[in-house]
Design an enzyme around this catalytic site. Structure first.
Site, mmCIF file in Angstrom:
data_model
loop_
_atom_site.group_PDB
_atom_site.id
_atom_site.type_symbol
_atom_site.label_atom_id
_atom_site.label_comp_id
_atom_site.label_asym_id
_atom_site.label_seq_id
_atom_site.Cartn_x
_atom_site.Cartn_y
_atom_site.Cartn_z
ATOM 1 N N TYR A 17 0.841 -1.206 0.000
ATOM 2 C CA TYR A 17 0.000 0.000 0.000
ATOM 3 C C TYR A 17 0.873 1.253 0.000
ATOM 4 C CZ TYR A 17 -3.118 3.580 1.871
ATOM 5 O OH TYR A 17 -3.814 4.741 2.076
ATOM 6 N N GLU A 39 -11.411 4.953 5.457
ATOM 7 C CA GLU A 39 -10.865 5.805 6.520
ATOM 8 C C GLU A 39 -11.864 5.933 7.670
ATOM 9 O OE1 GLU A 39 -7.845 6.675 6.874
ATOM 10 O OE2 GLU A 39 -7.012 6.599 4.870
ATOM 11 N N TRP A 47 -4.694 0.837 10.575
ATOM 12 C CA TRP A 47 -4.885 0.795 9.126
ATOM 13 C C TRP A 47 -4.650 -0.632 8.626
ATOM 14 C CZ3 TRP A 47 -7.647 2.992 5.790
ATOM 15 C CH2 TRP A 47 -7.384 2.897 4.422
#
Length: 190
Positions: A17, A39, A47
């Site tokens: 990512y 988010e 995350w």
């Protein structure tokens, strides 16, 4: 010699990512909708937790098509609350549908969500030059302005910290540390 990366990218999903998406200027509305949902889902979690569930989110949320998500029914919401492949927080799931409807309103008003969202950085990537992770802010005045306006338009799970993480993800800011190989790559990307 190994590449120098931002320190948070440790797991293979985080590394992929970080190296290919994080901080790359995004100008695709469906991509914007995906990051708004992800988010918001991350709030209070790591995350990495979200990245591990990302493919399940794509399947559960119609590949992040806001037109489809905006039409989700109570039955769809119940199905999502039972889906072990996503974060099953009722408020976060409900907000995805609410945010899809507000997202479509913005598209109608501005022609695209992209046109709307990039106004918060005057259409340019804010190029930061952080030397350490401690320098990277959790929120900025731009993120606060974005949060306030999104909330006014009916969005939720869009506080200033979530908005700043969104700005980082979508390349509205370049928060790669100067020691990271991606920092230089993205200097002229906005």
């Amino acid at each position: 010699m190994p590449k120098s990366r931002c320190q948070w990218a440790k797991h293979e999903l985080e590394i992929a990512y970080h190296d290919t998406e994080w901080g790359v200027p995004l100008h695709d509305d469906q991509g914007h909708f995906e990051f708004l949902i992800l988010e918001g889902a991350q709030a209070g979690l790591s995350w990495l937790t979200v990245l591990k569930k990302r493919e399940n989110y794509r399947a559960a949320f119609a590949d992040f098509d806001p037109e489809i998500v905006a039409r989700f029914t109570e039955e769809d919401l119940e199905r999502l609350r039972q889906n072990e492949g996503i974060i099953r927080n009722k408020l976060k799931i409900n907000s995805a549908v609410r945010n899809a409807r507000a997202f479509l309103d913005i598209q109608r008003e501005f022609g695209s969500f992209d046109s709307y969202i990039w106004q918060f950085t005057e259409g340019q990537t804010i190029q930061n030059n952080w030397k350490s992770p401690e320098e990277v802010p959790a929120k900025t005045k731009e993120a606060e302005a974005m949060s306030k306006d999104l909330k006014k338009r009916g969005f939720n799970f869009v506080g200033p910290t979530i908005c700043y993480a969104y700005m980082q993800a979508t390349g509205m800011v370049n928060d790669h540390l100067v020691s990271c190989f991606r920092h230089k790559d993205l200097l002229d990307a906005g």
